[in-house]
Design an enzyme around this catalytic site. Structure first.
Site, PDB file in Angstrom:
ATOM      1  N   ALA A 113       0.853  -1.191   0.000  1.00  0.00           N
ATOM      2  CA  ALA A 113       0.000   0.000   0.000  1.00  0.00           C
ATOM      3  C   ALA A 113       0.888   1.240   0.000  1.00  0.00           C
ATOM      4  CB  ALA A 113      -0.911  -0.005   1.224  1.00  0.00           C
ATOM      5  N   LYS A 114       0.316   2.382  -0.238  1.00  0.00           N
ATOM      6  CA  LYS A 114       1.033   3.655  -0.148  1.00  0.00           C
ATOM      7  C   LYS A 114       0.003   4.762  -0.154  1.00  0.00           C
ATOM      8  CE  LYS A 114       5.529   4.659  -0.228  1.00  0.00           C
ATOM      9  NZ  LYS A 114       6.635   3.851   0.270  1.00  0.00           N
ATOM     10  N   GLY A 115       0.336   5.899   0.444  1.00  0.00           N
ATOM     11  CA  GLY A 115      -0.618   6.996   0.479  1.00  0.00           C
ATOM     12  C   GLY A 115       0.042   8.313   0.115  1.00  0.00           C
TER      13      GLY A 115
END
Ligand code: NAD
Length: 438
Positions: A112-114
């Protein structure tokens, strides 16, 4: 040497990641139809827009997003980046790399990454605090200790993680919520050893690779010459740790240029000079060099630890190192990969070389769930074991691909191909075991 623009080489990390994946799957004959599509695309992207009161009383709408690439092996894991130019596209690429990396270093997470589109350099601490807290509220249960676990990335730090934890904790009273985020301050459940984990993991992985004897003319770090691009968290730790392990650091750079000394640089002096002057350039009794010089420096090991796509079709032929250790994410383009492979340069791929950070993030998560605080020796020993296991799995896969290469037209396998094959097989296995298809 020509520039990347002159060579029309890619600069897009998502394309780099996809091309690496496409190349790796040519080595896997039994991948179930539909699996490729499922593995390559993000599972979910949450976009949020929310208003924030600025210190001067005006109101600004902020855009943030969180990409969950894959969670077949466990909850999503990956940093949150605050930057004025951050895009969903870039974050999707980084989330994809996290999926490959977590599978390769064998921690029970997905990728994941934001990102939050803002310029932290122009925001006060109070504004950053309001943005972070509201972002967490807007994400709601899209993050959580068992769904998706953020961490620091560009322009986010321990303080940002503390705000995330606190906001989530207020939203979920009566639970132990520490494991919602990693990279926290020690007092809030952060892990000792996290700060230097990525650099230490690069060292462990390099030492193990050299023990396998597949880098021609280099079987130990003792006396090996090393050039490092980038002196941030990863590059600076790697410089000190490789030096401690017996290597000679002959050249280093930061965004303003660099320094070289054939007798070997003193890492403490380099760090002190950079701290005082904002750059390593000008360190007494050293030669001033450019970043282009660094990549072509005469050394045994080149460690790109700054940005993506730094070694490309225009400069890969100039690399003189025997081994490239990808401590940054995606520092080589696919064309550079091919050029280096043809030259006989071994590349230790990013999903192994910089996997130490997510390994110690996993340790932090485990400590939080168990309300434990491990000692540094335990963290370092366990990190080393995991990095050794990851390298061993990659090298074993490489030997199998080499021996079973029944299609010589696709060339020799690289260590990246081998690492990706391990990753894809591990992911495909859990997808089939979970029987995800309906
Ligand atoms: P950082 O921001 O702390 O440091 C980046 C360094 O690169 C700085 O010293 C900067 O001056 C230098 N730099 C910028 N542009 C440069 C250029 N053109 N030439 C030479 N140096 C330049 O970042 P970091 O946390 O050390 O991350 C570095 C890389 O490692 C990134 O690709 C990141 O995604 C990757 N990575 C970091 C971690 C981690 O735990 N921090 C984990 C995995 C991967």
């Amino acid at each position: 040497m020509s520039s990347r623009a002159q060579t029309n080489d890619v600069t897009d990390l998502l394309i780099v990641a996809r091309e690496q994946f496409e190349r790796a799957i040519t080595w896997i004959d039994d991948l179930k139809e539909g699996m490729v599509d499922y593995l390559v695309h993000p599972k979910r992207t949450v976009h949020v827009r929310f208003p924030i009161t600025m210190d001067d009383g005006s109101v600004k709408t902020i855009h943030g997003f969180r990409v969950l690439h894959n969670r077949a092996r466990g909850p999503g894991k990956g940093g949150i980046r605050y930057h004025p130019d951050v895009t969903e596209h870039e974050v999707a690429a980084l989330a994809t790399l996290m999926t490959w990396k977590t599978a390769l270093v064998d921690v029970p997470f997905g990728g994941a990454k934001g990102g939050v589109v803002c310029n932290p350099k122009e925001l006060s601490r109070a504004e950053l605090r309001r943005i972070t807290r509201r972002f967490v509220i807007e994400l709601g249960d899209a993050i959580g200790p068992h769904t998706d676990i953020p961490a620091p990335d560009v322009y986010t730090d321990q303080q940002t993680m503390a705000w995330i934890y606190d906001t989530f904790d207020v939203m979920h009273p009566g639970h132990n919520n520490r494991a919602v985020v990693t990279g926290k301050p020690l007092e809030l459940g952060g892990s000792v050893g996290r700060e230097e984990a990525t650099g230490r993991g690069s060292l462990n992985a390099t030492e193990r690779l050299l023990e396998h004897g597949i880098v021609r003319g280099l079987d130990s770090l003792n006396g090996a010459t090393v050039a490092i691009q980038g002196l941030g968290n990863v590059g600076a730790s790697a410089m000190s740790l490789f030096h401690e392990a017996g290597a000679k650091i002959v050249a280093v750079t930061d965004s303003q240029g660099g320094v070289a000394d054939a007798q070997g640089l003193d890492p403490d002096a380099v760090i002190a000079h950079k701290k005082e002057n904002g750059s390593v350039v000008g360190l007494p009794e050293t030669k001033t060099i450019t970043n282009d010089d660094l990549l072509a420096w005469d050394c045994d090991i080149l460690i790109p630890a700054a940005l993506e796509c730094q070694v490309h079709a225009g400069n890969a032929a100039d690399v003189k190192a025997k081994l490239v250790v990808e401590s940054a994410n995606g520092p080589l383009t696919p064309k550079a990969d091919t050029i280096l492979q043809d030259k006989g340069v071994v590349v230790l791929p990013d999903i192994v070389a910089n996997g130490g950070g997510v390994v110690v993030s996993y340790f932090e998560w485990v400590q939080n769930l168990e309300n434990q605080q491990w000692k540094l020796g335990k963290v370092e020993e366990r990190l080393k074991n995991r990095m050794y296991d990851a390298v061993d799995a990659m090298v074993e896969s490489w030997r199998v691909l080499l021996e079973g290469n029944n299609k010589p037209e696709r060339g020799q396998p690289s260590l990246r191909d081998a690492a990706m094959v391990v990753t894809i097989r591990r992911l495909a296995k859990v997808v089939l075991q979970r029987d995800i298809w309906m």
